[in-house]
Design an enzyme around this catalytic site. Structure first.
Site, PDB file in Angstrom:
ATOM      1  N   LYS A  14       0.840   7.963  13.137  1.00  7.83           N
ATOM      2  CA  LYS A  14       0.363   7.233  11.975  1.00  7.83           C
ATOM      3  C   LYS A  14       0.648   8.054  10.737  1.00  7.83           C
ATOM      4  O   LYS A  14       0.819   9.270  10.802  1.00  7.83           O
ATOM      5  CB  LYS A  14      -1.159   6.991  12.090  1.00  7.83           C
ATOM      6  CG  LYS A  14      -1.548   6.118  13.251  1.00  7.83           C
ATOM      7  CD  LYS A  14      -1.249   4.682  12.950  1.00  7.83           C
ATOM      8  CE  LYS A  14      -1.721   3.802  14.093  1.00  7.83           C
ATOM      9  NZ  LYS A  14      -1.209   2.468  13.990  1.00  7.83           N
ATOM     10  N   LYS A  34       6.609  -0.438  12.596  1.00  9.87           N
ATOM     11  CA  LYS A  34       5.730  -0.844  13.685  1.00  9.87           C
ATOM     12  C   LYS A  34       6.051  -0.012  14.908  1.00  9.87           C
ATOM     13  O   LYS A  34       7.172   0.434  15.092  1.00  9.87           O
ATOM     14  CB  LYS A  34       5.986  -2.316  14.034  1.00  9.87           C
ATOM     15  CG  LYS A  34       5.650  -3.284  12.932  1.00  9.87           C
ATOM     16  CD  LYS A  34       5.971  -4.688  13.385  1.00  9.87           C
ATOM     17  CE  LYS A  34       5.632  -5.673  12.289  1.00  9.87           C
ATOM     18  NZ  LYS A  34       5.860  -7.050  12.721  1.00  9.87           N
ATOM     19  N   HIS A  56       0.823  -1.219   0.000  1.00  8.57           N
ATOM     20  CA  HIS A  56       0.000   0.000   0.000  1.00  8.57           C
ATOM     21  C   HIS A  56       0.854   1.266   0.000  1.00  8.57           C
ATOM     22  O   HIS A  56       0.437   2.297  -0.506  1.00  8.57           O
ATOM     23  CB  HIS A  56      -1.000  -0.001   1.168  1.00  8.57           C
ATOM     24  CG  HIS A  56      -0.394   0.128   2.515  1.00  8.57           C
ATOM     25  ND1 HIS A  56      -0.005  -0.954   3.268  1.00  8.57           N
ATOM     26  CD2 HIS A  56      -0.114   1.210   3.258  1.00  8.57           C
ATOM     27  CE1 HIS A  56       0.486  -0.542   4.410  1.00  8.57           C
ATOM     28  NE2 HIS A  56       0.437   0.770   4.431  1.00  8.57           N
TER      29      HIS A  56
END
Length: 112
Positions: free
Chosen positions: A110, A105, A5
């Protein structure tokens, strides 16, 4: 580490305008971008890419374990949990413009 993505987002940002919204047209424009990504020469990898693994610390005010302290992870693991790339799309529109891709991670923020 660099997920599909993330490359899809790069393609959507860097692709040329489409004549139509036909699925084949969109796919072809994305493929054009992927073919235009400048290969990273072996001697340039250290300057264009970074890989890492998160350690213990504080995330959003909470103590967190490092990757090697997580359940079912070897204390000797060398698995990357972070990657950053500086890429160039060699076409007339984006010539000389760097694209920075970062993923990982246990990050404090975000993406988009």
């Amino acid at each position: 580490m660099v997920q599909n993505h993330l490359l899809q987002l790069l393609c959507l940002v860097a692709m040329e305008p489409m004549v139509s919204f036909d699925a084949d047209e969109i796919r072809n424009k994305k493929v054009d971008v992927l073919h235009s990504i400048r290969p990273i020469a072996p001697g340039e990898v250290k300057r264009m890419a970074v890989r890492g693994q998160y350690g213990s610390g504080t995330l959003l005010g909470k103590k967190v374990r490092g990757y090697r302290q997580e359940e079912k992870v070897s204390p000797h693991s060398k698995t990357e949990t972070f990657a950053a790339l500086k890429l160039f799309v060699d076409n007339w529109r984006w010539q000389g413009v760097p694209f920075y891709l970062r993923t990982g991670k246990c990050l404090s923020q975000k993406g988009f």
